[in-house]
Scaffold this motif. Structure first.
Motif, PDB file in Angstrom:
ATOM      1  N   ALA A  55       0.981  -1.269   0.190  1.00  0.00           N
ATOM      2  CA  ALA A  55       0.162  -0.053   0.065  1.00  0.00           C
ATOM      3  C   ALA A  55       0.920   1.328   0.093  1.00  0.00           C
ATOM      4  N   THR A  56       1.997   1.294   0.749  1.00  0.00           N
ATOM      5  CA  THR A  56       3.038   2.240   0.996  1.00  0.00           C
ATOM      6  C   THR A  56       3.634   2.696  -0.684  1.00  0.00           C
ATOM      7  N   ALA A  57       3.883   1.473  -1.259  1.00  0.00           N
ATOM      8  CA  ALA A  57       4.377   1.544  -2.458  1.00  0.00           C
ATOM      9  C   ALA A  57       3.538   2.106  -3.426  1.00  0.00           C
ATOM     10  N   ARG A  58       2.393   1.771  -3.541  1.00  0.00           N
ATOM     11  CA  ARG A  58       1.234   2.325  -4.137  1.00  0.00           C
ATOM     12  C   ARG A  58       1.100   3.660  -3.991  1.00  0.00           C
ATOM     13  N   LEU A  59       0.896   4.023  -2.833  1.00  0.00           N
ATOM     14  CA  LEU A  59       0.825   5.534  -2.513  1.00  0.00           C
ATOM     15  C   LEU A  59       1.963   6.279  -2.995  1.00  0.00           C
ATOM     16  N   MET A  60       3.121   6.011  -2.653  1.00  0.00           N
ATOM     17  CA  MET A  60       4.236   6.684  -3.290  1.00  0.00           C
ATOM     18  C   MET A  60       4.038   6.814  -4.823  1.00  0.00           C
ATOM     19  N   GLU A  61       3.775   5.949  -5.617  1.00  0.00           N
ATOM     20  CA  GLU A  61       3.796   6.041  -6.990  1.00  0.00           C
ATOM     21  C   GLU A  61       2.779   6.958  -7.588  1.00  0.00           C
ATOM     22  N   ARG A  90       0.308  12.920   4.452  1.00  0.00           N
ATOM     23  CA  ARG A  90       0.409  11.516   3.675  1.00  0.00           C
ATOM     24  C   ARG A  90       1.926  11.498   3.181  1.00  0.00           C
ATOM     25  N   LEU A  91       2.410  12.731   3.026  1.00  0.00           N
ATOM     26  CA  LEU A  91       4.066  12.555   2.691  1.00  0.00           C
ATOM     27  C   LEU A  91       4.841  11.629   3.580  1.00  0.00           C
ATOM     28  N   ALA A  92       4.301  11.524   5.064  1.00  0.00           N
ATOM     29  CA  ALA A  92       5.060  10.613   5.879  1.00  0.00           C
ATOM     30  C   ALA A  92       5.120   9.152   5.245  1.00  0.00           C
ATOM     31  N   GLN A  93       4.296   8.776   4.356  1.00  0.00           N
ATOM     32  CA  GLN A  93       4.442   7.432   3.848  1.00  0.00           C
ATOM     33  C   GLN A  93       5.331   7.474   2.834  1.00  0.00           C
ATOM     34  N   VAL A  94       5.669   8.374   1.905  1.00  0.00           N
ATOM     35  CA  VAL A  94       6.544   8.509   0.896  1.00  0.00           C
ATOM     36  C   VAL A  94       7.937   8.569   1.560  1.00  0.00           C
ATOM     37  N   ALA A  95       7.942   9.488   2.651  1.00  0.00           N
ATOM     38  CA  ALA A  95       9.271   9.600   3.369  1.00  0.00           C
ATOM     39  C   ALA A  95       9.660   8.280   4.330  1.00  0.00           C
ATOM     40  N   ARG A  96       8.674   7.604   4.483  1.00  0.00           N
ATOM     41  CA  ARG A  96       9.110   6.403   5.125  1.00  0.00           C
ATOM     42  C   ARG A  96       9.626   5.396   3.873  1.00  0.00           C
ATOM     43  N   ILE A  97       9.146   4.852   3.096  1.00  0.00           N
ATOM     44  CA  ILE A  97       9.459   4.329   1.977  1.00  0.00           C
ATOM     45  C   ILE A  97      10.829   4.742   1.562  1.00  0.00           C
ATOM     46  N   GLY A  98      10.938   6.086   1.351  1.00  0.00           N
ATOM     47  CA  GLY A  98      12.175   6.498   0.875  1.00  0.00           C
ATOM     48  C   GLY A  98      13.377   6.251   1.540  1.00  0.00           C
ATOM     49  N   PHE A  99      13.165   6.468   3.027  1.00  0.00           N
ATOM     50  CA  PHE A  99      14.253   6.007   3.876  1.00  0.00           C
ATOM     51  C   PHE A  99      14.507   4.545   3.889  1.00  0.00           C
ATOM     52  N   ARG A 100      13.636   3.633   3.950  1.00  0.00           N
ATOM     53  CA  ARG A 100      13.573   2.355   4.004  1.00  0.00           C
ATOM     54  C   ARG A 100      14.289   1.655   2.804  1.00  0.00           C
ATOM     55  N   THR A 101      14.448   2.415   1.454  1.00  0.00           N
ATOM     56  CA  THR A 101      14.851   1.927   0.164  1.00  0.00           C
ATOM     57  C   THR A 101      16.257   2.404   0.017  1.00  0.00           C
ATOM     58  N   ARG A 102      17.000   2.907   1.212  1.00  0.00           N
ATOM     59  CA  ARG A 102      18.412   3.343   0.987  1.00  0.00           C
ATOM     60  C   ARG A 102      19.202   2.228   0.329  1.00  0.00           C
ATOM     61  N   ASP A 103      19.099   1.208   0.979  1.00  0.00           N
ATOM     62  CA  ASP A 103      19.937  -0.125   0.605  1.00  0.00           C
ATOM     63  C   ASP A 103      19.617  -0.654  -0.993  1.00  0.00           C
ATOM     64  N   GLU A 125       5.871  19.774  11.994  1.00  0.00           N
ATOM     65  CA  GLU A 125       6.150  18.429  13.077  1.00  0.00           C
ATOM     66  C   GLU A 125       7.490  17.832  12.535  1.00  0.00           C
ATOM     67  N   LEU A 126       8.097  17.377  13.431  1.00  0.00           N
ATOM     68  CA  LEU A 126       9.324  16.589  13.108  1.00  0.00           C
ATOM     69  C   LEU A 126       8.743  14.907  12.679  1.00  0.00           C
ATOM     70  N   TRP A 127       9.467  14.403  11.506  1.00  0.00           N
ATOM     71  CA  TRP A 127       9.426  12.963  11.264  1.00  0.00           C
ATOM     72  C   TRP A 127      10.767  12.724  11.128  1.00  0.00           C
ATOM     73  N   ALA A 128      11.139  11.603  11.892  1.00  0.00           N
ATOM     74  CA  ALA A 128      12.594  11.162  12.255  1.00  0.00           C
ATOM     75  C   ALA A 128      12.578   9.638  12.043  1.00  0.00           C
TER      76      ALA A 128
END
Length: 263
Positions: free
Chosen positions: A132-138, A159-172, A197-200
């Protein structure tokens, strides 16, 4: 993320927001060129419809999805463009209906998926929340292409938090896509959300860090803007390198966008 309800709701809302942008367009506006070379507004929606169908197949028919992957691998550099071109050739009203039906079917299948389910994909297997996160990002990223084509400025949402999360998790994944070995140490990413707000993400004491606006990070990891045009700061050589290759989407390394000064 154990309960995928929140990201599923965000996926629905992001899709609906894009629907409201394209639904009133006159037929000629669907042919408007977007920043993606050779792709019109219609190509962007057709790609989302095609990928939603592929995701639905992955969720409901693993063997059928495996056959689709085999077919795609026969033309790895063109199957995405071919799928978009096929859908873009449809009348806009028919294309819009196809996209709506496909995304509704996918959302329902994801909501009905059993807890702990994992689905095959063009990259690593995905959980319900990850799919779902990947589909939201796309959806957000291709919606940005459409907004740019139409000269519309979209207000960033939570909803950008979902895009940020997948961006962080796809580093490798981004390092691997470029034939590089990922750094051994984790990074820290600190982003300012739309409401201040801070998203870390990542260990607080990590020496390699990225900071800046969440919108800019989302634009970077979806390759919708060049880092030179964004207010992102890297601390550490590895973090700095990552900002040059970050890629939240599956597939071959993207070409990204040229700096605005080079446009």
């Amino acid at each position: 993320m154990s309960d995928p309800s929140a990201v599923l709701d965000d996926l629905r809302d992001e899709s609906d927001a894009l629907d409201r942008l394209v639904a009133p367009l006159e037929a000629g506006r669907w042919a408007a060129p977007t920043p993606a070379e050779g792709w019109s507004v219609a190509h962007q929606i057709a790609h989302l419809a095609w990928t939603d169908r592929a995701a639905h197949l992955a969720v409901t028919d693993a063997e059928g999805f495996a056959a689709a992957v085999t077919e795609a691998l026969a033309a790895p550099e063109s199957f995405v463009d071919d799928g978009a071109a096929e859908g873009a050739a449809l009348p806009p009203a028919e294309l819009l209906d196809r996209w709506r039906l496909g995304r509704e079917r996918l959302l329902l299948a994801l909501r009905e998926a059993p807890p702990g389910a994992r689905f095959p994909w063009f990259g690593p297997p995905m959980s319900t929340a990850s799919m779902a996160t990947a589909r939201l990002m796309e959806t957000w990223a291709h919606g940005q292409d459409i907004a740019d084509a139409l000269g519309v400025e979209r207000a960033p949402t939570a909803r950008l938090a979902q895009v940020a999360r997948i961006g962080f998790r796809t580093r490798d994944f981004a390092y691997g896509a470029h034939g590089l070995t990922p750094p051994a140490d984790p990074f820290r990413v600190e982003l300012t959300g739309p409401g201040g707000e801070l998203w870390a993400y990542g260990p607080e004491d990590a020496p390699q860090r990225v900071t800046g606006p969440a919108l800019d990070f989302a634009l970077l990891v979806t390759q919708r803007a060049h880092r030179a045009d964004l207010a992102l700061r890297a601390e550490g050589a590895d973090a700095d390198r990552w900002l040059d290759i970050a890629q939240a989407f599956a597939g071959l390394p993207g070409k990204g966008r040229a700096p605005q000064g080079d446009a």
